[in-house]
Design a protein around this motif. Sequence first.
Motif, mmCIF file in Angstrom:
data_model
loop_
_atom_site.group_PDB
_atom_site.id
_atom_site.type_symbol
_atom_site.label_atom_id
_atom_site.label_comp_id
_atom_site.label_asym_id
_atom_site.label_seq_id
_atom_site.Cartn_x
_atom_site.Cartn_y
_atom_site.Cartn_z
ATOM 1 N N ALA A 12 -52.778 -24.512 -24.867
ATOM 2 C CA ALA A 12 -52.405 -25.994 -25.345
ATOM 3 C C ALA A 12 -51.236 -25.504 -25.867
ATOM 4 O O ALA A 12 -50.792 -24.793 -26.839
ATOM 5 C CB ALA A 12 -53.597 -26.302 -26.369
ATOM 6 N N THR A 13 -50.433 -26.832 -25.534
ATOM 7 C CA THR A 13 -48.798 -26.647 -26.049
ATOM 8 C C THR A 13 -48.468 -27.727 -27.216
ATOM 9 O O THR A 13 -47.517 -27.350 -27.803
ATOM 10 C CB THR A 13 -47.994 -27.373 -25.085
ATOM 11 O OG1 THR A 13 -48.212 -28.784 -24.531
ATOM 12 C CG2 THR A 13 -48.290 -26.522 -23.710
ATOM 13 N N GLY A 14 -49.514 -28.652 -27.723
ATOM 14 C CA GLY A 14 -49.051 -29.626 -28.526
ATOM 15 C C GLY A 14 -48.131 -30.819 -27.922
ATOM 16 O O GLY A 14 -47.951 -31.575 -28.724
ATOM 17 N N ASP A 15 -47.458 -30.729 -26.819
ATOM 18 C CA ASP A 15 -46.740 -31.866 -26.258
ATOM 19 C C ASP A 15 -47.749 -32.982 -25.784
ATOM 20 O O ASP A 15 -48.692 -32.857 -25.308
ATOM 21 C CB ASP A 15 -46.165 -31.201 -25.257
ATOM 22 C CG ASP A 15 -45.077 -32.427 -24.751
ATOM 23 O OD1 ASP A 15 -45.547 -33.178 -23.827
ATOM 24 O OD2 ASP A 15 -43.851 -32.459 -24.951
ATOM 25 N N ALA A 16 -47.331 -34.147 -26.234
ATOM 26 C CA ALA A 16 -48.263 -35.231 -25.833
ATOM 27 C C ALA A 16 -48.300 -35.702 -24.300
ATOM 28 O O ALA A 16 -49.455 -35.907 -23.845
ATOM 29 C CB ALA A 16 -47.755 -36.449 -26.717
ATOM 30 N N ARG A 17 -47.294 -35.465 -23.703
ATOM 31 C CA ARG A 17 -47.237 -35.743 -22.305
ATOM 32 C C ARG A 17 -47.720 -34.666 -21.348
ATOM 33 O O ARG A 17 -48.411 -35.242 -20.399
ATOM 34 C CB ARG A 17 -45.876 -36.114 -21.855
ATOM 35 C CG ARG A 17 -45.741 -36.628 -20.482
ATOM 36 C CD ARG A 17 -44.404 -37.075 -20.236
ATOM 37 N NE ARG A 17 -44.217 -37.347 -18.527
ATOM 38 C CZ ARG A 17 -43.323 -37.499 -17.848
ATOM 39 N NH1 ARG A 17 -41.902 -37.198 -18.431
ATOM 40 N NH2 ARG A 17 -43.124 -38.099 -16.722
ATOM 41 N N PHE A 18 -47.347 -33.375 -21.844
ATOM 42 C CA PHE A 18 -47.903 -32.195 -21.008
ATOM 43 C C PHE A 18 -48.719 -31.444 -21.987
ATOM 44 O O PHE A 18 -47.831 -30.432 -22.513
ATOM 45 C CB PHE A 18 -46.658 -31.623 -20.090
ATOM 46 C CG PHE A 18 -45.966 -32.546 -19.127
ATOM 47 C CD1 PHE A 18 -46.466 -32.510 -18.055
ATOM 48 C CD2 PHE A 18 -44.831 -33.228 -19.443
ATOM 49 C CE1 PHE A 18 -46.109 -33.330 -16.924
ATOM 50 C CE2 PHE A 18 -44.121 -33.863 -18.822
ATOM 51 C CZ PHE A 18 -44.871 -34.092 -17.387
ATOM 52 N N PRO A 19 -49.652 -31.650 -22.361
ATOM 53 C CA PRO A 19 -50.321 -30.914 -23.559
ATOM 54 C C PRO A 19 -50.806 -29.389 -23.002
ATOM 55 O O PRO A 19 -51.585 -28.645 -23.855
ATOM 56 C CB PRO A 19 -51.726 -31.647 -23.798
ATOM 57 C CG PRO A 19 -51.879 -32.609 -22.770
ATOM 58 C CD PRO A 19 -50.531 -32.720 -21.989
ATOM 59 N N TRP A 20 -50.886 -29.046 -21.768
ATOM 60 C CA TRP A 20 -51.365 -27.683 -21.235
ATOM 61 C C TRP A 20 -50.149 -26.968 -20.428
ATOM 62 O O TRP A 20 -49.372 -27.789 -19.716
ATOM 63 C CB TRP A 20 -52.417 -27.935 -20.410
ATOM 64 C CG TRP A 20 -53.546 -28.770 -20.950
ATOM 65 C CD1 TRP A 20 -53.884 -30.123 -20.827
ATOM 66 C CD2 TRP A 20 -54.512 -28.216 -21.870
ATOM 67 N NE1 TRP A 20 -54.896 -30.466 -21.659
ATOM 68 C CE2 TRP A 20 -55.486 -29.236 -22.392
ATOM 69 C CE3 TRP A 20 -54.687 -26.801 -22.444
ATOM 70 C CZ2 TRP A 20 -56.439 -29.039 -23.286
ATOM 71 C CZ3 TRP A 20 -55.468 -26.704 -23.301
ATOM 72 C CH2 TRP A 20 -56.508 -27.685 -23.709
ATOM 73 N N ARG A 21 -50.092 -25.914 -20.783
ATOM 74 C CA ARG A 21 -49.261 -24.918 -19.804
ATOM 75 C C ARG A 21 -50.129 -24.094 -19.035
ATOM 76 O O ARG A 21 -51.106 -23.119 -19.674
ATOM 77 C CB ARG A 21 -48.531 -23.955 -20.934
ATOM 78 C CG ARG A 21 -47.597 -22.852 -20.129
ATOM 79 C CD ARG A 21 -46.823 -22.014 -20.896
ATOM 80 N NE ARG A 21 -45.745 -21.223 -20.337
ATOM 81 C CZ ARG A 21 -45.590 -19.807 -20.370
ATOM 82 N NH1 ARG A 21 -46.364 -19.433 -21.335
ATOM 83 N NH2 ARG A 21 -44.888 -19.428 -19.756
ATOM 84 N N ILE A 22 -50.124 -24.052 -17.724
ATOM 85 C CA ILE A 22 -50.872 -23.311 -16.834
ATOM 86 C C ILE A 22 -49.805 -22.375 -16.074
ATOM 87 O O ILE A 22 -48.916 -22.738 -15.643
ATOM 88 C CB ILE A 22 -51.482 -24.367 -15.723
ATOM 89 C CG1 ILE A 22 -52.551 -25.245 -16.590
ATOM 90 C CG2 ILE A 22 -52.377 -23.418 -14.802
ATOM 91 C CD1 ILE A 22 -52.816 -26.203 -15.674
ATOM 92 N N ARG A 23 -50.364 -21.029 -16.227
ATOM 93 C CA ARG A 23 -49.438 -19.983 -15.632
ATOM 94 C C ARG A 23 -50.317 -18.990 -14.588
ATOM 95 O O ARG A 23 -51.517 -18.614 -15.017
ATOM 96 C CB ARG A 23 -48.629 -19.141 -16.459
ATOM 97 C CG ARG A 23 -49.045 -18.273 -17.444
ATOM 98 C CD ARG A 23 -48.149 -17.826 -18.344
ATOM 99 N NE ARG A 23 -48.712 -16.569 -19.118
ATOM 100 C CZ ARG A 23 -49.146 -16.578 -20.293
ATOM 101 N NH1 ARG A 23 -49.163 -17.843 -20.777
ATOM 102 N NH2 ARG A 23 -49.550 -15.464 -20.868
ATOM 103 N N ILE A 24 -49.777 -18.377 -13.675
ATOM 104 C CA ILE A 24 -50.569 -17.485 -13.087
ATOM 105 C C ILE A 24 -49.696 -16.350 -13.416
ATOM 106 O O ILE A 24 -48.351 -16.205 -12.880
ATOM 107 C CB ILE A 24 -50.651 -17.678 -11.532
ATOM 108 C CG1 ILE A 24 -51.611 -18.885 -11.363
ATOM 109 C CG2 ILE A 24 -51.405 -16.551 -10.864
ATOM 110 C CD1 ILE A 24 -51.491 -19.558 -9.860
ATOM 111 N N GLU A 25 -50.273 -15.158 -13.856
ATOM 112 C CA GLU A 25 -49.500 -13.817 -14.160
ATOM 113 C C GLU A 25 -50.184 -12.623 -13.665
ATOM 114 O O GLU A 25 -51.315 -12.482 -13.378
ATOM 115 C CB GLU A 25 -49.572 -13.853 -15.585
ATOM 116 C CG GLU A 25 -48.583 -12.775 -16.165
ATOM 117 C CD GLU A 25 -48.481 -12.830 -17.727
ATOM 118 O OE1 GLU A 25 -48.924 -12.048 -18.365
ATOM 119 O OE2 GLU A 25 -48.019 -13.746 -18.250
#
Length: 358
Positions: A12-25
């Motif tokens: 979770a990012t806390g950003d209202a427009r893009f509240p999720w960070r998704i990554r493949i690592e």
Amino acid sequence: MAASAAYWIVEATGDARFPWRIRIEQDGRILLAVRAGHAWPGAGMQVFCLREREHDPSEPLVPHERVPVAHLARLGRKLSVTLDRPRRKRCEFLKLEKRRKDGTPYEQIFFRTEAAVRGHRSGKRTELAANAVLDVVVDSGERYPWRFPGARVGRRRLPVGDYALAHEERPVAVVERKTRDNFLADLAELKGLQQQLAELSAYPHAALVLEAPYRDFGDPDRLGHWPAAHVQRVLAELPVLFPRVQLVFAGNRKLANLWTQRWFAAIAASLARPAPDSVREPLARYRASPADGGVDTRIRLAILNELPDGFAVASLRRLFPDLPPARLTRVMEQLRREGRLRREGHGRGARWWRGGVA
């Protein structure tokens, strides 16, 4: 060294427009990172994403989930992702190229789950628009060759195979054509046939196309002196020995010709439509692990082979710290129903023993 598992990580990012960070690592390397409006889109949804170009390590992020990745693959212009969990495991990232009013290009990335893909109106559309003119090479030894309407057809001696699709003057797909009688004659020199298929395996795409249905190879009246069991054993072994060579039972000459032309057309379409950066770059960095049945299989093997008899659940959790306890419990209960594991006691004091109830 075997590749370690890749992970699907959501924060979770806390950003209202893009509240999720998704990554493949994988192995500390980021294969793909996007910012999205949903952690997992619902049925019928496709979520617009921004590809992450840089990441500020001081950004406050709240962990949401971490799941092993079972498989990454290209599907046309899409990056297909399969997660190693029982539900909500398939999704894809679709990259579209758009142009602004001034003509400059920009990209759009959409995050879609399996449910959304199945429900989309494009769900029946094929991935590869086969409209390119084909460059087909026919081996000069073919006496009665197949026909390829609309293609540029040339004849020359091929190193192996009877037909080839050429791309930039090089064969990229090769077909070995055989009638039923051709194939039966090759059984007398089986090592020679295997050598031929080994050579075919060197090409990016290869196929052995039989102008006969599979049932012919089980019919004693059509096999001459060859036992049906032997012929079927050979047909079962060839795809195992040469997994890069497709074995196609086309039925007859006409259908074998048609299948080959359409196969060549699909390959040509794929070559004419290279993968976008958002698909090509993650796959270039991804090191696939050998398929081993997934996390559930690894849990089963740990229970049956690694842990001491009479283990506590805490010991199993230490082996799989990234997995939710419910998943470990589900595998143990499955083994218990199979009669391969039994429980003594309850709660934290419970112990698990291999073997069924005495």
